[in-house]
Design an enzyme around this catalytic site. Structure first.
Site, PDB file in Angstrom:
ATOM      1  CD  GLU A   1      -1.744  -2.397   1.025  1.00 52.70           C
ATOM      2  OE1 GLU A   1      -0.769  -2.805   1.671  1.00 52.70           O
ATOM      3  OE2 GLU A   1      -2.403  -3.129   0.284  1.00 52.70           O
TER       4      GLU A   1
ATOM      5  CG  ASN B   1      -1.539  -5.492  -3.005  1.00 54.83           C
ATOM      6  OD1 ASN B   1      -1.098  -5.932  -1.962  1.00 54.83           O
ATOM      7  ND2 ASN B   1      -1.680  -4.205  -3.211  1.00 54.83           N
TER       8      ASN B   1
ATOM      9  CG  ASP C   1      -5.504  -5.329  -1.757  1.00 57.62           C
ATOM     10  OD1 ASP C   1      -4.302  -5.455  -2.029  1.00 57.62           O
ATOM     11  OD2 ASP C   1      -5.925  -5.152  -0.602  1.00 57.62           O
TER      12      ASP C   1
END
Lengths: 588, 270
Positions: free
Chosen positions: A190, A274, A316
């Site tokens: 992220e 991801n 994701d």
């Protein structure tokens, strides 16, 4: 179905009549020396004192408070009559003396991670546990240190810094030790990181190798011996050519999940997370090698095969889930497989010698994809459910997947995999302006909600040979704890609203349950105490991505908080409060 | 200023003489992010906060909080302070004041390169190395238009958060242009305008066009924020923004903030 020819690595000797494929040096002595229990990651204990007949008599034996309030995801270890517990940040390691009444603290080790590392943890400041090998406890701190601690004295043996919180990296995973190499991977998809798995010398802590998840073959440790099963996975420098320009440098693909090891094939198996940025429109291409399973040599990191679960992942669906190593008879032939219930909603059965997908069967409601093309190995993504700078509704499963990191267990007695999982769908809206550090940007607003049926979680007993569910127990909240199963045919897991449950492994009937102080998102373990009795231990302490609303005190009005998970969990604070506590149960 | 105070803060400030000193304006601000704010009070949001406090007859108190993800939730909305200066005027997790300026993403280039870029569709961008901030888990908005053009390979991401131990982490992107590490930066206007003025190497700042792409805007109106429901403070700050409009405008221009459109324009009488 136990007669169907299922063989479980490591315990076949205990199951006469079944073919042998035993993992060396891993007899079950009633200890619990690594988070997944054994290299095959079965989380199966051969202990059978607690069984389906007497589980109803389970009583609390003793407890231990960690004094911390963030999410507790770790598995306790039990080695030489000592229990080891790793807490969430600040990642204290406790050793508890099981030979004394009430298991007092023998020592504690404080690694003092940098407080700023809390700011780069996407989904709570969790830690998933430690590994024991050769007199040492190995684990990782949130600020990217791998540490080795003397199991007897609590003295630090070595400490090695592996990453930089300023680059968005953190470490939350439990390491695995194979062939004298400690395997560690980073988190932070992220935050624009570049993912890797690293092998450290178990004795000295020196970095032996690092295998990146993106970039040129030499960085990914792809060489002459790399033989992926599918043709689209062959070719030079796919970790470069499946990205635009230098996007691979911040392309994500951390390795924050589970690692398995097959000593006979000398291969470790793990998955990558991801790709980044999350907004898929910004990174055209297959984004290799994110959302990929790798088979590597533990001593050198050399890649032997790879399989990309989800090219150009736009939901994701990290590929970090557990790979359970089993020898199964499929269509009459014995196959060495790895079985993985994946984020994308399928249970994959993959030939672990070659990387061939034998089957991929949905275990939850899936509408973002339409299965896997077994000829090409490519998942069939549904165009209408592709995300980007636009609003897309009714996508299942949600980003935490059919199942997130919470590990499954496998019983060679029943032949079933016990999958703790989610039942969540989501929608994504593209255009709310946000503001960070004086910079306006447009992020996707993600909102998650319960999938079909209205329950947000379930535990499913899955037959990996037949590819179907045998039974299922619905849970109101996502089943965010691991499961453990025993030779007594009892399966244990905990719920986010704080019930620790024992189920009959054959049919899912509830045998016993106990309400603990805070929701359970950890990994229960089973061990033999110094008194010869069977014990079940579990950490309670709600938090993690799913429980952030409680552990982080988030506002239920902001459904997009915790990357959209809060919307699905607004009622959790009514059902549980935070606080880390170990509970240990036994028969009277 | 005391006369404004009486008219605006009726409840808080009667009688009039109790106003100054009793009232505290608590502002959450980043301690290390010029041109907006820093702990030494050198940013334009520092100056604006001082101006507002003076106008309201209040004592200014800062709560230093780096503007990372969940900044508003953890600071303003957690009650740690009462106002934040500088949020998009469309933000719905807070109560916003009237916008006091509107700025834009800009092209930032070395003046000696004479690139004169203005359009995201400019074909010369295909030959350029383009620096852009990586914000949280996304590139800054104009990256979308470039990725659609197949220019993803030209992008170099610069972390907006950078190394927080260094001064003003977002400025690394401006330095990359000055040093020639990238040919052009596409960057939020206030950074570019301010750091271009400080740069030893002459830099050029031009607004990007179009002003939006696929519904994603590149220009944003900026307002101050208070907690939802705190209408009293919002109205008080609105009063400040009207009364001090000329001073606010001068402040923004002094800091080199590229201003677009009519937003924040002062009424003739002021």
């Amino acid at each position: 179905m136990t007669q169907r020819g299922l063989v479980f690595l490591g315990f076949s000797a205990l199951l006469p009549g079944l073919a042998s494929a035993q993992i060396q040096n891993q007899p079950d002595d009633g200890q619990w020396v690594m988070a997944p229990k054994n290299y095959a990651s079965t989380r199966f204990s051969t202990l059978d004192q607690i069984n389906t007949g007497n589980a109803k008599n389970l009583k609390l034996a003793w407890t231990f408070s960690t004094g911390m309030t963030r999410g507790h995801e770790a598995a306790p270890l039990v080695v030489n009559n000592t229990m080891y517990i790793v807490t969430p940040f600040p990642n204290v390691l406790y050793a508890l003396d099981l030979t004394k009444p009430g298991a007092p603290v023998k020592w504690e080790y404080q690694p003092h991670p940098e407080p700023a590392s809390q700011g780069v943890a996407c989904c709570d400041v969790v830690n998933r546990g430690a590994a024991y090998s050769d007199g040492k406890i190995y684990y990782n701190t949130l600020d990217n240190q791998a540490v080795a601690v003397d199991a007897n004295t609590g003295k630090e043996v070595w400490k090695t810094k592996l990453g930089d919180i300023n680059q968005g990296e953190s470490i939350t995973m439990a390491p695995l030790v194979a062939k004298g190499v400690v395997l560690v991977g980073n988190s932070g998809g992220e935050f624009g990181i570049r993912g890797w798995l690293t092998g450290l010398d178990a004795g000295s802590g020196k970095i032996r190798w690092r295998a990146y998840s993106t970039g040129p073959d030499k960085d990914v440790l792809i060489g002459a011996n790399f033989k992926p099963f599918y043709s689209e996975l062959r070719g030079k420098d796919l970790g470069l050519s499946t990205w635009q320009g230098e996007q691979w440098k911040i392309g994500g693909g951390g390795s924050w999940g589970w690692i398995s090891y097959d000593p006979a094939l000398d291969l470790v198996y793990y998955g990558t997370a991801n790709p980044g940025p999350w907004n898929a429109d910004q990174r055209p291409g297959d984004n290799k090698w994110t959302c990929t399973i790798f088979a590597r040599r533990p001593e050198t990191g050399e890649a032997i095969w790879a399989y990309q679960l989800f090219p150009h992942d736009d939901h994701d669906y990290d590929g970090v889930n557990e790979n359970i190593l089993l020898d199964l008879t499929i269509n009459g032939s014995p196959r060495k497989v790895l079985v993985r219930p994946d984020r994308d909603g399928y249970v994959y059965v993959i030939d672990r010698t070659t990387g061939e997908v034998i089957s991929a069967t949905p275990f939850v409601y899936v509408n973002t994809t339409q299965g896997v093309d077994l000829k090409t190995g490519r998942i069939k993504a549904v165009d209408a459910k592709k995300t980007g700078y636009k609003t897309v509704r009714d996508m299942c499963p949600a980003p935490p997947g059919g199942k997130d990191w919470q590990p499954s267990s496998f019983s060679p007695k029943t032949g079933l995999i016990y999958i703790p999982h989610n039942n969540l769908c989501y929608e994504m809206q593209g255009t709310q302006a946000n503001y960070i550090a004086g910079t306006p940007y447009v992020g996707a607003n993600v909102r998650m909600y319960a999938g079909p049926g209205g329950n947000r979680g379930a535990v499913t007993a899955w037959d990996p040979v037949a590819g179907k569910a045998v039974w299922q127990v619905k849970e109101d909240f996502p089943a965010w704890s691991g499961t453990v199963v025993t030779a007594g045919d009892v399966m244990f897991y905990g719920t986010m609203d704080g019930w620790f449950k024992a189920l009959d492994a054959h049919n899912g009937n509830l045998l016993w349950q106990f309400k603990v102080g805070s929701g359970i998102i950890s990994q229960p373990v089973v061990y033999k105490g110094p008194d010869g009795k069977e014990y079940v231990a579990v950490l309670s302490g709600v938090g993690g991505w799913s429980g952030a609303i409680v552990a982080g005190g988030l506002n239920p009005v902001d459904g997009t908080a915790a990357l959209g998970f809060v919307n699905a969990m607004t009622d959790l604070p009514k059902h549980t409060t935070k606080g880390g506590m170990l509970y240990v149960f036994s028969l009277p | 200023m005391s006369s404004h105070c009486r008219s605006v803060l009726v409840i808080a400030c009667l009688p009039h003489l109790l106003c100054a000193g009793d009232r505290v304006l608590r502002v959450c601000a980043d301690p290390n992010n010029l041109p907006y704010s820093n702990q030494r009070g050198e940013g334009f949001e520092n100056r604006l906060a001082e101006l507002a406090a003076r106008d309201l007859g209040a004592t200014l108190e800062y709560v230093w909080w780096s503007q990372r993800k969940s900044f508003l939730r953890d600071s303003l909305n957690a009650g740690k302070c009462d106002a934040v200066l500088g949020v998009p005027a469309t933000l719905d997790s807070v109560e916003v004041t009237r916008p006091y300026y509107r700025s834009t993403y800009v092209f930032l280039t070395r003046a000696d390169r004479q690139l004169q870029l203005t359009a995201l569709s400019d074909p010369r961008l295909e030959q350029c190395r383009i620096g852009i901030h990586v914000v949280d888990n996304d590139y800054a908005p104009p990256a979308q238009a470039l990725a659609r053009r197949g220019l993803g390979s030209n992008l170099s991401g610069y972390s907006l958060f950078g190394k927080y131990g260094e001064a003003n982490p977002p400025a690394r992107l401006v330095e990359a242009v000055a040093h020639g590490d990238v040919d052009v930066a596409i960057i939020w206007g206030p950074f570019a305008g301010y750091f271009a003025k400080q740069s030893d190497v002459p830099l050029q700042v031009t607004a990007v066009s179009p002003a939006a792409y696929m519904g994603v805007p590149f220009t944003y109106s900026i307002a101050a924020a208070v907690r939802k429901g705190d209408d009293t403070l919002r109205d008080a700050l609105n009063g400040v923004l009207v009364r001090e409009c000329t001073a606010v405008r001068a402040l923004l221009e002094h800091y080199g903030v590229p201003l677009v459109e009519e937003e924040g324009k002062c009424a003739p009488s002021q």
